[in-house]
Write an enzyme that holds these catalytic residues in place. Sequence first.
Site, PDB file in Angstrom:
ATOM      1  N   PHE A   1     -10.342  -0.526  -0.025  1.00  0.00           N
ATOM      2  CA  PHE A   1      -9.971  -1.472   1.025  1.00  0.00           C
ATOM      3  C   PHE A   1     -10.488  -2.860   0.666  1.00  0.00           C
ATOM      4  O   PHE A   1     -11.682  -3.062   0.502  1.00  0.00           O
ATOM      5  CB  PHE A   1     -10.486  -1.038   2.397  1.00  0.00           C
ATOM      6  CG  PHE A   1      -9.776  -1.778   3.494  1.00  0.00           C
ATOM      7  CD1 PHE A   1      -8.551  -1.331   3.973  1.00  0.00           C
ATOM      8  CD2 PHE A   1     -10.299  -2.959   3.998  1.00  0.00           C
ATOM      9  CE1 PHE A   1      -7.858  -2.044   4.939  1.00  0.00           C
ATOM     10  CE2 PHE A   1      -9.613  -3.683   4.971  1.00  0.00           C
ATOM     11  CZ  PHE A   1      -8.397  -3.215   5.442  1.00  0.00           C
TER      12      PHE A   1
ATOM     13  N   ASP B   1      -7.435  -9.035   5.782  1.00  0.00           N
ATOM     14  CA  ASP B   1      -8.455  -8.912   6.824  1.00  0.00           C
ATOM     15  C   ASP B   1      -8.910  -7.489   7.034  1.00  0.00           C
ATOM     16  O   ASP B   1      -8.241  -6.529   6.654  1.00  0.00           O
ATOM     17  CB  ASP B   1      -7.881  -9.404   8.152  1.00  0.00           C
ATOM     18  CG  ASP B   1      -6.857  -8.422   8.713  1.00  0.00           C
ATOM     19  OD1 ASP B   1      -5.888  -8.102   7.994  1.00  0.00           O
ATOM     20  OD2 ASP B   1      -7.049  -7.936   9.849  1.00  0.00           O
TER      21      ASP B   1
ATOM     22  N   ASP C   1       0.859  -1.181   0.000  1.00  0.00           N
ATOM     23  CA  ASP C   1       0.000   0.000   0.000  1.00  0.00           C
ATOM     24  C   ASP C   1       0.903   1.242   0.000  1.00  0.00           C
ATOM     25  O   ASP C   1       1.349   1.688  -1.056  1.00  0.00           O
ATOM     26  CB  ASP C   1      -0.894  -0.092   1.243  1.00  0.00           C
ATOM     27  CG  ASP C   1      -1.941   1.003   1.338  1.00  0.00           C
ATOM     28  OD1 ASP C   1      -1.861   1.977   0.587  1.00  0.00           O
ATOM     29  OD2 ASP C   1      -2.842   0.889   2.186  1.00  0.00           O
TER      30      ASP C   1
END
Length: 183
Positions: free
Chosen positions: A159, A166, A110
């Site tokens: 996301f 998770d 990210d």
Amino acid sequence: MAATSVSVHPDVRKVLFDEDALRLRIRELGAQLTRDYAGRRLLVVGVLKGSLIFMSDLLRAIGNEVDVHMDFVAVSSYAGTASTGTIRVLLDLRENPEGRDMLVVEDIVDTGLTLSSLTETLRARRPASLEVCTLLDKVECRKTPFTPKYVGFKIPNEFVVGFGLDYDERYRQLPYVGILRTP
Ligand code: XMP
Ligand code: MG
């Protein structure tokens, strides 16, 4: 899109990569790694927990030409200093990487802070080579320059969960990668 063997979780807004897409891409990555590391011994290092499912599929996609060994690390950001990218090693390697070819396997890159810090830490142990293979890459979110050599899929800034990823430790078991519905 081909049907997945389980119904899509109600918290998932959209499936980005279903089981078939993941299987195909991981097969390609395995073939590429087999070509690149043929005749060599490769220490594949999974970053827990997110890489678990990707890594288990990736390892099985690597051919007999590579002498594969596996190890794991677990890291966490220091609370409050995440922007500096300083990581804490929660679980260290059991193998000595010195002089060995290493491949770090991650679920997602990210900002790039985690992997730039982790690879710096691992390079200090003088592996013969060190490359990164990530399933997903949010290229537009970098806060530090970091380019993994092997990338499954580039994704937009959304996301995502599933296939190891998770939200608050949930959804890791989903057999696809999907965008989480915002609460
Ligand atoms: P950086 O920003 O250091 O972080 O490259 C990588 C870590 O951030 C988490 N991360 C995500 N986890 N869905 C997730 O489940 C996402 O969309 C996502 N984006 C970042 C993840 O822990 C990864 O190792
Ligand atoms: Mg992770």
